[in-house]
Design a protein around this motif. Structure first.
Motif, PDB file in Angstrom:
ATOM      1  N   GLN A   1       0.843  -1.204   0.000  1.00 14.21           N
ATOM      2  CA  GLN A   1       0.000   0.000   0.000  1.00 14.21           C
ATOM      3  C   GLN A   1       0.881   1.260   0.000  1.00 14.21           C
ATOM      4  O   GLN A   1       0.636   2.200  -0.770  1.00 14.21           O
ATOM      5  CB  GLN A   1      -0.897  -0.037   1.258  1.00 14.21           C
ATOM      6  N   THR A   2       1.892   1.277   0.836  1.00 13.56           N
ATOM      7  CA  THR A   2       2.758   2.460   0.948  1.00 13.56           C
ATOM      8  C   THR A   2       3.458   2.748  -0.379  1.00 13.56           C
ATOM      9  O   THR A   2       3.560   3.892  -0.810  1.00 13.56           O
ATOM     10  CB  THR A   2       3.811   2.247   2.056  1.00 13.56           C
TER      11      THR A   2
ATOM     12  N   ALA B   1       3.083   5.921  -3.048  1.00 15.00           N
ATOM     13  CA  ALA B   1       4.251   6.701  -3.474  1.00 15.00           C
ATOM     14  C   ALA B   1       4.401   6.689  -4.984  1.00 15.00           C
ATOM     15  O   ALA B   1       4.740   7.695  -5.606  1.00 15.00           O
ATOM     16  CB  ALA B   1       5.511   6.145  -2.810  1.00 15.00           C
TER      17      ALA B   1
ATOM     18  N   CYS C   1       8.974  -4.617   0.020  1.00 15.44           N
ATOM     19  CA  CYS C   1       8.788  -3.178  -0.203  1.00 15.44           C
ATOM     20  C   CYS C   1       9.865  -2.434   0.580  1.00 15.44           C
ATOM     21  O   CYS C   1      10.109  -2.757   1.742  1.00 15.44           O
ATOM     22  CB  CYS C   1       7.401  -2.773   0.285  1.00 15.44           C
ATOM     23  N   PRO C   2      10.486  -1.444  -0.045  1.00 17.54           N
ATOM     24  CA  PRO C   2      11.558  -0.727   0.665  1.00 17.54           C
ATOM     25  C   PRO C   2      11.042   0.069   1.864  1.00 17.54           C
ATOM     26  O   PRO C   2      11.824   0.456   2.726  1.00 17.54           O
ATOM     27  CB  PRO C   2      12.137   0.205  -0.404  1.00 17.54           C
ATOM     28  N   PHE C   3       9.713   0.296   1.920  1.00 20.65           N
ATOM     29  CA  PHE C   3       9.144   1.029   3.049  1.00 20.65           C
ATOM     30  C   PHE C   3       8.520   0.085   4.072  1.00 20.65           C
ATOM     31  O   PHE C   3       8.634   0.280   5.267  1.00 20.65           O
ATOM     32  CB  PHE C   3       8.074   2.019   2.559  1.00 20.65           C
ATOM     33  N   GLU C   4       7.828  -0.951   3.581  1.00 20.12           N
ATOM     34  CA  GLU C   4       7.087  -1.851   4.484  1.00 20.12           C
ATOM     35  C   GLU C   4       7.838  -3.130   4.831  1.00 20.12           C
ATOM     36  O   GLU C   4       7.491  -3.830   5.773  1.00 20.12           O
ATOM     37  CB  GLU C   4       5.737  -2.239   3.844  1.00 20.12           C
ATOM     38  N   GLY C   5       8.843  -3.491   4.005  1.00 17.81           N
ATOM     39  CA  GLY C   5       9.567  -4.747   4.242  1.00 17.81           C
ATOM     40  C   GLY C   5       8.883  -5.918   3.563  1.00 17.81           C
ATOM     41  O   GLY C   5       8.292  -5.781   2.499  1.00 17.81           O
ATOM     42  N   LYS C   6       8.928  -7.082   4.210  1.00 24.79           N
ATOM     43  CA  LYS C   6       8.340  -8.301   3.647  1.00 24.79           C
ATOM     44  C   LYS C   6       6.866  -8.096   3.318  1.00 24.79           C
ATOM     45  O   LYS C   6       6.137  -7.454   4.073  1.00 24.79           O
ATOM     46  CB  LYS C   6       8.434  -9.460   4.659  1.00 24.79           C
TER      47      LYS C   6
ATOM     48  N   MET D   1      14.672  -7.037  -3.601  1.00 25.86           N
ATOM     49  CA  MET D   1      14.654  -7.564  -2.235  1.00 25.86           C
ATOM     50  C   MET D   1      14.393  -9.071  -2.176  1.00 25.86           C
ATOM     51  O   MET D   1      14.389  -9.652  -1.099  1.00 25.86           O
ATOM     52  CB  MET D   1      13.591  -6.829  -1.417  1.00 25.86           C
TER      53      MET D   1
END
Lengths: 320, 320
Positions: free
Chosen positions: A108-109, A113, A156-161, A190
């Protein structure tokens, strides 16, 4: 080396879209067209040739309409276009794209973006794209195909896994919308090979290998490791970018798609057919620094193929 | 992600030897010692700390004696030295090396270029090294171990493919000489994963996994692909170089060992234990450009680990 069953791997070249979109220099339309025509001549049957997005968001690709009009259409080659919404789809169809590639992030994040909307809003918009494409096909066009990309599918680079069930539910949503082909994208590099094998196996329970594309980035040196893991798990279609061009403008630290000629060299070495002319590809990559004004990450264009030999040092005694 | 059986992979750090040997700048002895001590502090249990070769052939490593004397010996760490011949062995033993690593190429042409002698002459010389080491062990030393490296085991830049039976016969020759541990080296990055899996399986029929090291170069982007193939085939010991430093001075086009922190990051992600402190390693690599005067190829020190997240763009609406 050679196995009894012939193995093939389909490479979709994405440099004209994913490679060029973050380049700060303006690549003239004629150079884009020449690049795409050289790629079709080198044997690619699928080329992502442009994007129909806001010219303010991605000015480097603002000439998508003209690019699609000017390329020399080679029979059997599918020229795909990335589109974020209905407006993009309308422009892509008008320009003559063979395939519309819709993109949303599992995160979502990241979707907020990258696409400036929620995941739910992206999917709602895609329903409109599907309806419009079906209507257009009935009136003026035939054979336009649809592909749905799940970006940040491996992290996700913001949320992680990212929860794998969430990725699968987006795949399901695409399929329910009659979007029959899916790309799982490791947008910021990732993914790891065991995660890839697991997710590929789960998605291949939902659709055939011919309808699944894997899109890896080599951000942390794992791009080709992930290709091999996906291939062993049954995947047969992969995005790759000439010279390793590309990345994600909204993903800090991201640095490049997997490199097409490095992938084709690997396939050639282990006996997996791609149908692509590797020396022609390497020559194209060697022209990229002059076009873009910087070095590119691909390694085979610099080091040569595994099978390219060198003369022994002249001062050396004869080896006998 | 986690498997029932704990998996471990042993990384031997080779930057102080294989990494530094081709650097044109002189790295002061104190900096070499500090690097080695930082590596042992970061968790490595095996470090190739230097070479005892002609100072004319490799001037960058001419201070091997002093390096071995000045490093802070950490208990449980094996400090290995590369040696080409008896003279090198005598110097290495006098300096206190824990392990002697003998190197010859499977390719006659490469051995002549690299060692200035035939493969047969190399092996004859190693018999003298074994005898001298045994004699020294009886008198003043204990526990010095011997390793035999087969360079160009997966291909030679001059001769091309190397017959696998030839590689196996050199391994057999080493074992007959009582050299109990073997390294298969892809000296110029020509290996492919299927070849690696096949050769590893054959060699593991001759000796245990604890006595086999794989040494890969990332010349064509296949270094970590080959590590995974070797690991799946049963190999558990790998050479790697901080920052991806190194190469072969006599191999045209060669460009770097596999990068230690990229390998450790991969292992961390898929749950293979290495015992190595990855953030400490990344910090060391980030200091290399100041030490050597150039960028290094490793990617994780630049991009961060797979698990290193970033703040979402500040202008973005809340993701909810």
């Amino acid at each position: 080396m050679s196995s009894a069953v012939s193995e093939r791997l389909l490479v979709q070249e994405v440099a004209p879209r994913d490679g060029l979109q973050i380049e700060p220099v303006w690549v003239p339309t004629g150079d884009k067209v020449a690049l795409i025509d050289a790629l079709s001549a080198a044997g690619f049957t699928r080329i992502e040739a442009g994007a129909f997005v806001s010219p303010k968001a991605i000015p480097a690709l603002r000439d998508g309409d003209e690019v699609f009009r000017r390329i020399r259409r080679k029979a059997g080659v599918i020229y795909a276009a990335l589109i974020p919404n209905l407006k993009g789809a309308q422009r892509a169809l008008a320009a003559g794209a063979d395939e519309l590639n819709m993109v949303m992030s599992a995160s979502q994040t990241h979707n907020l973006a990258n696409m400036r909307m929620t995941c739910e809003a992206s999917l709602d918009g895609f329903a409109g794209v599907v309806a419009h494409t079906a209507q257009t096909a009935q009136t003026v066009q035939t054979g336009v195909t649809l592909n749905g990309t799940v970006a940040t599918a491996f992290g996700c680079p913001f949320e992680g896994k990212i929860d794998e069930d969430r990725v699968l539910s987006i795949v399901e949503h695409y399929l329910r919308l009659d979007i029959g082909a899916i790309t799982l994208a490791d947008t910021t590099g990732m993914a790891n090979p065991r995660q890839v094998a697991r997710l590929v196996r789960r998605v291949l329970a939902m659709l055939p290998a011919s309808a699944l594309t894997l899109h890896f980035h080599n951000t942390r040196g794992l791009g080709l490791v992930n290709v091999m893991a996906a291939f062993e798990a049954g995947a047969r279609r992969f995005d790759a970018s000439l010279g390793g061009l590309g990345g994600c403008p909204f993903a800090p630290g991201a640095s490049g798609n997997i490199c097409t000629e490095d992938l084709v060299n690997l396939c050639d070495e282990i006996g997996i057919e791609t149908g692509i002319d590797l020396p022609a590809l390497m020559a194209l990559t060697r022209g990229l620094p002059a076009l873009l004004g910087h070095d590119v990450p691909g390694q085979v264009a610099k080091a040569g193929r595994n099978c390219d030999l060198h003369p022994a040092p002249p001062s050396m005694p004869d080896a006998g």
